[in-house]
Design an enzyme around this catalytic site. Structure first.
Site, mmCIF file in Angstrom:
data_model
loop_
_atom_site.group_PDB
_atom_site.id
_atom_site.type_symbol
_atom_site.label_atom_id
_atom_site.label_comp_id
_atom_site.label_asym_id
_atom_site.label_seq_id
_atom_site.Cartn_x
_atom_site.Cartn_y
_atom_site.Cartn_z
ATOM 1 N N HIS A 85 0.788 -1.172 0.127
ATOM 2 C CA HIS A 85 -0.142 0.074 -0.029
ATOM 3 C C HIS A 85 0.912 1.135 0.001
ATOM 4 O O HIS A 85 1.976 1.320 0.815
ATOM 5 C CB HIS A 85 -0.972 -0.059 1.129
ATOM 6 C CG HIS A 85 -2.114 0.941 1.214
ATOM 7 N ND1 HIS A 85 -1.839 2.309 1.520
ATOM 8 C CD2 HIS A 85 -3.292 0.841 0.983
ATOM 9 C CE1 HIS A 85 -3.052 2.801 1.244
ATOM 10 N NE2 HIS A 85 -3.947 2.063 1.066
ATOM 11 N N ARG B 284 -3.366 1.114 -3.853
ATOM 12 C CA ARG B 284 -2.925 -0.361 -3.984
ATOM 13 C C ARG B 284 -3.627 -0.854 -5.142
ATOM 14 O O ARG B 284 -4.558 -0.285 -5.949
ATOM 15 C CB ARG B 284 -3.475 -1.221 -2.838
ATOM 16 C CG ARG B 284 -4.860 -0.862 -2.275
ATOM 17 C CD ARG B 284 -5.162 -1.734 -0.948
ATOM 18 N NE ARG B 284 -6.246 -1.303 -0.161
ATOM 19 C CZ ARG B 284 -7.088 -1.918 0.390
ATOM 20 N NH1 ARG B 284 -6.964 -3.250 0.438
ATOM 21 N NH2 ARG B 284 -8.049 -1.298 0.911
ATOM 22 N N LYS C 163 -7.741 -0.600 -6.846
ATOM 23 C CA LYS C 163 -8.214 0.433 -6.091
ATOM 24 C C LYS C 163 -8.546 1.781 -6.972
ATOM 25 O O LYS C 163 -7.742 1.832 -7.826
ATOM 26 C CB LYS C 163 -7.777 0.415 -4.702
ATOM 27 C CG LYS C 163 -7.795 -0.677 -3.933
ATOM 28 C CD LYS C 163 -9.240 -1.242 -3.371
ATOM 29 C CE LYS C 163 -9.956 -0.412 -2.789
ATOM 30 N NZ LYS C 163 -10.266 -0.625 -1.260
ATOM 31 N N ASP D 85 -6.963 8.404 -5.381
ATOM 32 C CA ASP D 85 -7.300 9.333 -4.422
ATOM 33 C C ASP D 85 -6.352 10.279 -4.220
ATOM 34 O O ASP D 85 -5.130 10.191 -4.230
ATOM 35 C CB ASP D 85 -7.436 8.300 -3.050
ATOM 36 C CG ASP D 85 -7.501 9.082 -1.808
ATOM 37 O OD1 ASP D 85 -7.312 10.312 -1.653
ATOM 38 O OD2 ASP D 85 -8.026 8.430 -1.056
ATOM 39 N N CYS E 182 -5.033 11.885 -2.055
ATOM 40 C CA CYS E 182 -3.740 12.005 -0.494
ATOM 41 C C CYS E 182 -2.694 10.986 -1.152
ATOM 42 O O CYS E 182 -1.629 11.252 -0.899
ATOM 43 C CB CYS E 182 -4.499 11.197 0.476
ATOM 44 S SG CYS E 182 -5.001 9.567 0.486
ATOM 45 N N TYR E 183 -3.025 9.829 -2.248
ATOM 46 C CA TYR E 183 -1.795 9.345 -2.695
ATOM 47 C C TYR E 183 -0.897 9.941 -3.553
ATOM 48 O O TYR E 183 0.093 9.396 -3.950
ATOM 49 C CB TYR E 183 -2.272 7.939 -3.199
ATOM 50 C CG TYR E 183 -3.279 7.151 -2.270
ATOM 51 C CD1 TYR E 183 -2.659 6.884 -1.275
ATOM 52 C CD2 TYR E 183 -4.315 6.566 -2.758
ATOM 53 C CE1 TYR E 183 -3.330 5.940 -0.296
ATOM 54 C CE2 TYR E 183 -4.970 5.885 -1.876
ATOM 55 C CZ TYR E 183 -4.651 5.591 -0.597
ATOM 56 O OH TYR E 183 -5.466 4.834 0.279
ATOM 57 N N ASP F 18 -10.210 13.659 -1.426
ATOM 58 C CA ASP F 18 -9.922 12.424 -2.362
ATOM 59 C C ASP F 18 -10.297 12.525 -3.744
ATOM 60 O O ASP F 18 -9.392 12.476 -4.402
ATOM 61 C CB ASP F 18 -10.740 11.236 -1.382
ATOM 62 C CG ASP F 18 -10.868 10.061 -1.950
ATOM 63 O OD1 ASP F 18 -10.484 9.816 -3.185
ATOM 64 O OD2 ASP F 18 -11.305 9.242 -1.473
ATOM 65 N N ASP G 53 -11.256 17.787 3.544
ATOM 66 C CA ASP G 53 -10.875 17.634 5.020
ATOM 67 C C ASP G 53 -9.364 18.206 4.974
ATOM 68 O O ASP G 53 -8.820 18.189 4.091
ATOM 69 C CB ASP G 53 -11.079 16.224 5.135
ATOM 70 C CG ASP G 53 -10.431 15.137 4.652
ATOM 71 O OD1 ASP G 53 -9.149 15.065 4.436
ATOM 72 O OD2 ASP G 53 -11.069 14.154 3.909
ATOM 73 N N HIS H 247 -6.630 15.397 3.572
ATOM 74 C CA HIS H 247 -6.646 15.476 2.120
ATOM 75 C C HIS H 247 -6.013 16.793 1.687
ATOM 76 O O HIS H 247 -5.497 16.957 0.684
ATOM 77 C CB HIS H 247 -7.970 15.093 1.463
ATOM 78 C CG HIS H 247 -8.196 13.586 1.453
ATOM 79 N ND1 HIS H 247 -8.998 13.031 2.402
ATOM 80 C CD2 HIS H 247 -7.724 12.591 0.650
ATOM 81 C CE1 HIS H 247 -9.074 11.737 2.215
ATOM 82 N NE2 HIS H 247 -8.300 11.315 1.066
HETATM 83 C C1 LIG Z 1 2.609 8.952 8.865
HETATM 84 C C2 LIG Z 1 1.250 8.006 8.454
HETATM 85 C C3 LIG Z 1 0.431 8.126 9.960
HETATM 86 C C4 LIG Z 1 1.119 7.503 7.500
HETATM 87 C C5 LIG Z 1 -0.130 7.095 7.225
HETATM 88 C C6 LIG Z 1 0.120 6.365 5.752
HETATM 89 C C7 LIG Z 1 -1.154 5.758 5.074
HETATM 90 C C8 LIG Z 1 -2.093 6.583 4.467
HETATM 91 C C9 LIG Z 1 -1.563 4.522 5.283
HETATM 92 C C10 LIG Z 1 -2.709 3.574 4.794
HETATM 93 C C11 LIG Z 1 -3.680 3.074 5.619
HETATM 94 C C12 LIG Z 1 -4.906 2.406 4.977
HETATM 95 C C13 LIG Z 1 -5.353 1.125 5.852
HETATM 96 C C14 LIG Z 1 -5.304 2.728 4.078
HETATM 97 C C15 LIG Z 1 -6.551 2.047 3.123
HETATM 98 O O1 LIG Z 1 -7.540 2.451 3.315
HETATM 99 P P1 LIG Z 1 -8.932 2.374 2.427
HETATM 100 O O2 LIG Z 1 -9.256 0.846 2.150
HETATM 101 O O3 LIG Z 1 -9.980 3.180 2.683
HETATM 102 O O4 LIG Z 1 -8.263 3.123 1.003
HETATM 103 P P2 LIG Z 1 -7.663 2.256 -0.534
HETATM 104 O O5 LIG Z 1 -8.885 1.791 -0.857
HETATM 105 O O6 LIG Z 1 -7.293 3.716 -1.166
HETATM 106 O O7 LIG Z 1 -6.608 1.481 -0.101
HETATM 107 ZN ZN LIG Z 2 -7.293 9.562 0.749
#
Ligand SMILES: CC(C)=CCC/C(C)=C/CC/C(C)=C/COP(=O)(O)OP(=O)(O)O
Ligand SMILES: [Zn+2]
Length: 346
Positions: free
Chosen positions: A102, A145, A148, A151, A153-154, A270, A277, A280
């Protein structure tokens, strides 16, 4: 209850405020006690007392210890082994051993290991290969990942991996999977690039991202491939030489952040349909800065207007690739806590 993520956020907020009063308000001794208490026998860190152990813990602990000059062996011991145990067959890094790769954890794992000079323990070519495929060909943003949605934030968690990798030219080139350099091929690549006036991203992507062979760049890519035979050493040279630019499409990423993530009333999100928020807003802007500076060989070199999407006053401040704070604030804090300017990282 004290928590590693809020400790990281609070300390780097104080770094961002800057100045002696803000920085002197941090209790280094108590922070070190807390970090040592979170340390686990696995080499990783708990996020809080009795809390979960994951790669975020390694990054937040290493980043805080780095800036406060607290990187002592009891903290760094086993961190590389823990993070490497989280790198998956996909090439990216998962949150804990056995978890799916991820972007959030990939940035955290890579940055943590660069901070302690252990990034060579990772399979860096595999990591690079994974991250280049995470940019959406249509949207221009990054997904966290495989399979998916993209977004905003990535833009930072994935986009920020590239400037981290580009801190490591030696490790990338001398990685065990890279055999030897081929200067002749690189010169030839450069010639081709100038002749065809193709974009850096197109040529770079041609090696690591065959799916980008669209009609626009097809002729260039075929010609380059003929010369280079897709040798892994030649691919890696592209990363280590800024002449070939970033290994992602920085213009497309800027387009996604500016056009899809901005909320007209202010703040970022996102994706369209989602609310704005602070999280993001922070990470869309951090990713936008990474994209704007992605062509700059030195960290704070001003980008050319052509690399900044939209008017030049869209340009944001340059950030530190490992700590994600504005560069001059990073250097001020580094000097404050370490007593010198000589950051070993950059
Ligand atoms: C320093 C610090 C605290 C860093 C955080 C790093 C970070 C963003 C980790 C991801 C956590 C996570 C479980 C995402 C999946 O969410 P989802 O399933 O809602 O999202 P997805 O579908 O995009 O994978
Ligand atoms: Zn996000």
């Amino acid at each position: 209850m004290p928590h590693l993520a809020t400790t990281y956020a609070a300390i780097f907020s104080l770094v961002t405020i800057g100045g002696k009063t803000a920085l002197a308000s941090i209790n280094r001794d108590r922070t070190l006690d807390f970090l040592l208490r979170m340390k686990d026998a696995s080499g990783g860190f708990r996020m809080h007392d009795n809390g979960e152990i994951d790669v975020r813990g390694c990054y937040t602990a290493m980043a805080v210890a780095h800036i406060l000059d607290l990187l002592i062996p009891p903290l760094t011991l086993g961190v590389a082994e823990y993070v490497c145990s989280c790198q998956t067959h996909e090439g990216g890094i998962g949150g804990e051993p056995g978890a799916e790769a991820h972007g959030g954890y990939t940035y955290c794992g890579l940055a943590a290991l660069i901070l302690i000079n252990q990034a060579h323990q990772l399979d860096l070519p595999a990591l690079l290969n994974w991250v280049v495929f995470r940019q959406g060909k249509i949207e221009g943003g990054f997904q966290g990942r495989i399979n998916k949605l993209v977004d905003g934030c990535y833009s930072f968690w994935q986009g920020g991996v590239f400037p981290c990798l580009q801190l490591l030219p030696e490790q990338l080139l001398h990685h065990k999977s890279i055999q030897h350099e081929n200067e002749e091929t690189i010169l030839r690549l450069n010639e081709l690039k100038i002749r065809k006036q193709s974009s850096n991203a197109e040529i770079s992507a041609a090696f690591l991202f065959p799916a980008w062979k669209d009609n626009r760049s097809k002729h260039v890519i075929h010609e380059v491939e003929d010369q280079c035979q897709s040798d892994s050493n030649e691919r890696m040279k592209l990363v280590t030489d800024y002449k070939y630019g970033p290994l992602f499409n920085a213009q497309a990423l800027q387009g996604y952040v500016l056009l899809c993530c901005q909320v007209l009333e202010g703040g970022l999100r996102d994706k369209p349909g989602k609310h704005r928020d602070y999280y993001h807003t922070c990470y869309c802007l951090s990713g936008l800065s990474v994209a704007q500076f992605s062509m700059s060989r030195s960290l704070n070199a001003l980008p050319l207007p052509s690399t900044v999407l939209g008017p030049f006053d869209n340009l944001l401040a340059a950030t530190h690739p490992l700590c994600n704070v504005v560069l001059d604030k990073y250097f001020y804090a580094y000097k404050f806590f370490h007593g010198d300017d000589d950051s070993s990282q950059i």
